[in-house]
Structures are given as structure tokens and as C-alpha cells.
Design a protein around this motif. Structure first.
Motif, PDB file in Angstrom:
ATOM      1  N   ASP A   1       0.863  -1.184   0.000  1.00 45.02           N
ATOM      2  CA  ASP A   1       0.000   0.000   0.000  1.00 45.02           C
ATOM      3  C   ASP A   1       0.898   1.232   0.000  1.00 45.02           C
ATOM      4  O   ASP A   1       1.195   1.820   1.040  1.00 45.02           O
ATOM      5  CB  ASP A   1      -0.902  -0.006   1.246  1.00 45.02           C
ATOM      6  CG  ASP A   1      -2.050   0.989   1.133  1.00 45.02           C
ATOM      7  OD1 ASP A   1      -1.871   2.008   0.440  1.00 45.02           O
ATOM      8  OD2 ASP A   1      -3.119   0.744   1.726  1.00 45.02           O
ATOM      9  N   ASP A   2       1.373   1.625  -1.181  1.00 41.06           N
ATOM     10  CA  ASP A   2       2.380   2.676  -1.291  1.00 41.06           C
ATOM     11  C   ASP A   2       1.888   4.030  -0.806  1.00 41.06           C
ATOM     12  O   ASP A   2       2.681   4.840  -0.302  1.00 41.06           O
ATOM     13  CB  ASP A   2       2.857   2.793  -2.738  1.00 41.06           C
ATOM     14  CG  ASP A   2       3.680   1.588  -3.164  1.00 41.06           C
ATOM     15  OD1 ASP A   2       4.245   0.937  -2.278  1.00 41.06           O
ATOM     16  OD2 ASP A   2       3.751   1.305  -4.374  1.00 41.06           O
ATOM     17  N   SER A   3       0.601   4.318  -0.946  1.00 45.89           N
ATOM     18  CA  SER A   3       0.080   5.603  -0.490  1.00 45.89           C
ATOM     19  C   SER A   3       0.191   5.724   1.033  1.00 45.89           C
ATOM     20  O   SER A   3       0.607   6.768   1.560  1.00 45.89           O
ATOM     21  CB  SER A   3      -1.375   5.784  -0.924  1.00 45.89           C
ATOM     22  OG  SER A   3      -2.194   4.753  -0.383  1.00 45.89           O
ATOM     23  N   LEU A   4      -0.148   4.653   1.756  1.00 46.32           N
ATOM     24  CA  LEU A   4      -0.028   4.670   3.216  1.00 46.32           C
ATOM     25  C   LEU A   4       1.431   4.680   3.657  1.00 46.32           C
ATOM     26  O   LEU A   4       1.765   5.249   4.696  1.00 46.32           O
ATOM     27  CB  LEU A   4      -0.754   3.468   3.829  1.00 46.32           C
ATOM     28  CG  LEU A   4      -2.283   3.537   3.826  1.00 46.32           C
ATOM     29  CD1 LEU A   4      -2.886   2.266   4.411  1.00 46.32           C
ATOM     30  CD2 LEU A   4      -2.773   4.757   4.608  1.00 46.32           C
TER      31      LEU A   4
ATOM     32  N   LEU B   1       3.827   6.309   2.113  1.00 44.10           N
ATOM     33  CA  LEU B   1       4.270   7.694   1.991  1.00 44.10           C
ATOM     34  C   LEU B   1       3.689   8.573   3.093  1.00 44.10           C
ATOM     35  O   LEU B   1       4.388   9.409   3.664  1.00 44.10           O
ATOM     36  CB  LEU B   1       3.871   8.239   0.615  1.00 44.10           C
ATOM     37  CG  LEU B   1       4.611   7.636  -0.577  1.00 44.10           C
ATOM     38  CD1 LEU B   1       4.021   8.132  -1.887  1.00 44.10           C
ATOM     39  CD2 LEU B   1       6.095   7.965  -0.515  1.00 44.10           C
ATOM     40  N   TYR B   2       2.399   8.383   3.407  1.00 46.42           N
ATOM     41  CA  TYR B   2       1.775   9.181   4.462  1.00 46.42           C
ATOM     42  C   TYR B   2       2.402   8.896   5.819  1.00 46.42           C
ATOM     43  O   TYR B   2       2.665   9.810   6.605  1.00 46.42           O
ATOM     44  CB  TYR B   2       0.267   8.904   4.523  1.00 46.42           C
ATOM     45  CG  TYR B   2      -0.518   9.620   3.449  1.00 46.42           C
ATOM     46  CD1 TYR B   2      -0.608  11.015   3.423  1.00 46.42           C
ATOM     47  CD2 TYR B   2      -1.171   8.910   2.442  1.00 46.42           C
ATOM     48  CE1 TYR B   2      -1.326  11.666   2.436  1.00 46.42           C
ATOM     49  CE2 TYR B   2      -1.888   9.562   1.448  1.00 46.42           C
ATOM     50  CZ  TYR B   2      -1.965  10.936   1.455  1.00 46.42           C
ATOM     51  OH  TYR B   2      -2.662  11.596   0.476  1.00 46.42           O
TER      52      TYR B   2
ATOM     53  N   SER C   1       5.913  10.371   6.319  1.00 50.25           N
ATOM     54  CA  SER C   1       5.970  11.824   6.503  1.00 50.25           C
ATOM     55  C   SER C   1       5.954  12.239   7.972  1.00 50.25           C
ATOM     56  O   SER C   1       6.316  13.377   8.298  1.00 50.25           O
ATOM     57  CB  SER C   1       4.814  12.493   5.756  1.00 50.25           C
ATOM     58  OG  SER C   1       3.563  12.127   6.329  1.00 50.25           O
TER      59      SER C   1
ATOM     60  N   LEU D   1       5.976  12.638  -1.049  1.00 47.10           N
ATOM     61  CA  LEU D   1       4.550  12.437  -0.782  1.00 47.10           C
ATOM     62  C   LEU D   1       3.682  13.141  -1.815  1.00 47.10           C
ATOM     63  O   LEU D   1       2.687  12.591  -2.289  1.00 47.10           O
ATOM     64  CB  LEU D   1       4.219  12.953   0.626  1.00 47.10           C
ATOM     65  CG  LEU D   1       2.746  12.906   1.061  1.00 47.10           C
ATOM     66  CD1 LEU D   1       2.245  11.471   1.117  1.00 47.10           C
ATOM     67  CD2 LEU D   1       2.580  13.567   2.430  1.00 47.10           C
TER      68      LEU D   1
ATOM     69  N   GLN E   1       4.391  14.095  -4.986  1.00 47.35           N
ATOM     70  CA  GLN E   1       4.522  13.431  -6.280  1.00 47.35           C
ATOM     71  C   GLN E   1       4.012  14.273  -7.452  1.00 47.35           C
ATOM     72  O   GLN E   1       3.250  13.804  -8.279  1.00 47.35           O
ATOM     73  CB  GLN E   1       3.793  12.076  -6.263  1.00 47.35           C
ATOM     74  CG  GLN E   1       4.463  11.058  -5.350  1.00 47.35           C
ATOM     75  CD  GLN E   1       3.843   9.682  -5.465  1.00 47.35           C
ATOM     76  OE1 GLN E   1       2.641   9.539  -5.673  1.00 47.35           O
ATOM     77  NE2 GLN E   1       4.654   8.655  -5.321  1.00 47.35           N
TER      78      GLN E   1
END
Length: 231
Positions: free
Chosen positions: A26-29, A31-32, A35, A72, A74
């Protein structure tokens, strides 16, 4: 419970979550969650150091955070922003490593380990940069400058540790080793051979490297305090 314990606890929780989300792809999570890692380790350092910080170390934390934010967001120029941010991090860390180096007294016997270290790091840097990268969007000269900066940082960290073996320089050399491993696997995965294992190693090593960076900063402050007392 020490006042710095909660921030360190949440830092390791965040690192574990990044690893978990990376495993689940889950690449979005990823990155979040990444951060918030730098702010957490920054709070740990600040509390541990009695809320004292110099501008060099403050800028290191700031540019680490900015680099993660660029990744994040992108947008079109996020790659350039992240590269320049982390290159500035390495420049600032190089300043700290050189400042440490100035306190050390070298002799003729140190020439051999210095040459071996230089050759080893130069070989790794040259080998990576000589790969046939076909998907690079930025000017290759930026990556050369980035690689030289990181190589110099690793070189001085090795020399410092070999010349004076202590916990301060141990954290420095582990931090630099983590940065090099993370960047090498990131570059290979992104521009040369895309494999999940490379991406996982890059992320895993990077998030935990911040602990050694903060610990190095703490021990570095104590080390220089002891040096000033001796003078």
C-alpha cells in the motif's frame, strides 16, 4: 517514564507501520506514514537534548522532512525537490563529520586505512553511477554530485570511527551506511531494475536510519561538550 520515551515509542510504531504497509504494497499509506517519522524523531532528539539545537542539526531535520514531503506530493518536479533536499542533508552532515575530524590527530599509520576506505567508497559510487540508467528524468550530473557528497560523508565517517572508536562515531558510521544502502537500492529499483525486494530494502533501511542520526546528534553534542571541557 522519561519525557523522551513517548516520541521514541511512536517513532518505532511509525517505522513498523511503514514496513507493514510496504509488505502489503500500500504505497500511499507508506508515503503518508513516512511523513510523520522525521517530526517524531526530531521531538525525541529535542527533548533528549533539553530543547537545545544548533542551526546545522535543525536544518538536517528540516530538509529530511521536506524531502519526504516532496516524495509524498509526487508532482512533476517532486523528484528534483527530494534529490536537492537530501543532498543538502548530506552536505550539512558532512560539515558535522568534518568538524569531528578536526579534533582527531592523524599520523602516518592512518594513510593506509584512509586510502583503503577511499578506494572502497569510490568503487561503490562509480559502480552504481556507471550502470545504464534508462529511466532517469533529471540531469545525470545532479546524481553525480549527489553521489560524491554521500561518498565524502561516508569516507569521513569511516575515518572518524577508525581513528577514535566510540559510540558517537559508531552511530555516525551506521547512519551513513544506512543512507548509502537505502540510496543504492532506491536508485537501482527506480532507474535500472524494478524489483519489490529493492524497494522494500530502501524503505526499511531509510526509516530506521533516522534513529541512528538522532542518536549521533545527541552523542555528538555530548562529545563536543567534553572536548570543550578538556580545552
Amino acid at each position: 517514564m522519561k519525557t523522551n520515551t513517548p516520541s521514541l515509542f511512536f517513532y518505532f510504531i511509525a517505522c513498523a507501520l511503514v514496513v507493514f504497509f510496504k509488505i502489503t504494497e500500500d504505497d500511499s499509506l507508506v508515503l503518508y506514514t513516512k511523513s510523520i517519522i522525521v517530526p517524531l524523531i526530531f521531538m525525541y532528539y529535542l527533548i533528549t537534548n533539553n530543547y537545545k539545537i544548533n542551526w546545522t542539526k535543525g536544518l538536517v531535520f528540516l530538509f529530511c522532512f521536506i524531502g519526504d514531503i516532496f516524495n509524498l506530493l509526487q508532482f512533476n518536479d517532486s523528484g528534483l525537490g527530494a534529490l536537492l533536499s537530501f543532498m543538502l542533508v548530506y552536505v550539512l552532515l558532512l560539515k558535522l563529520a568534518v568538524d569531528d575530524f578536526k579534533y582527531l590527530k592523524l599520523n602516518k599509520e592512518d594513510c593506509v586505512p584512509m586510502l583503503v576506505s577511499f578506494f572502497f567508497i569510490a568503487t561503490i559510487c562509480t559502480s552504481i553511477l556507471s550502470l545504464n540508467f534508462e529511466r532517469m528524468k533529471l540531469d545525470f550530473s545532479l546524481y553525480i554530485l549527489y553521489g560524491i557528497t554521500l561518498s565524502l560523508l561516508c569516507f569521513f565517517s569511516i575515518i572518524n570511527y577508525l581513528k577514535k572508536v566510540n559510540y558517537t562515531f559508531f552511530c555516525l558510521i551506521v547512519m551513513c551506511g544506512c543512507f548509502m544502502i537505502s540510496d543504492v537500492f532506491f536508485v537501482i529499483n527506480k532507474f535500472y531494475l524494478n524489483l519489490y525486494a529493492f524497494s522494500f530494502i530502501a524503505v526499511f533501511v531509510q526509516v530506521f536510519s533516522y534513529f541512528f542520526m538522532a542518536t549521533y546528534f545527541i552523542e555528538n553534542d555530548r562529545y563536543h561538550q567534553r572536548q570543550r571541557v578538556k580545552l
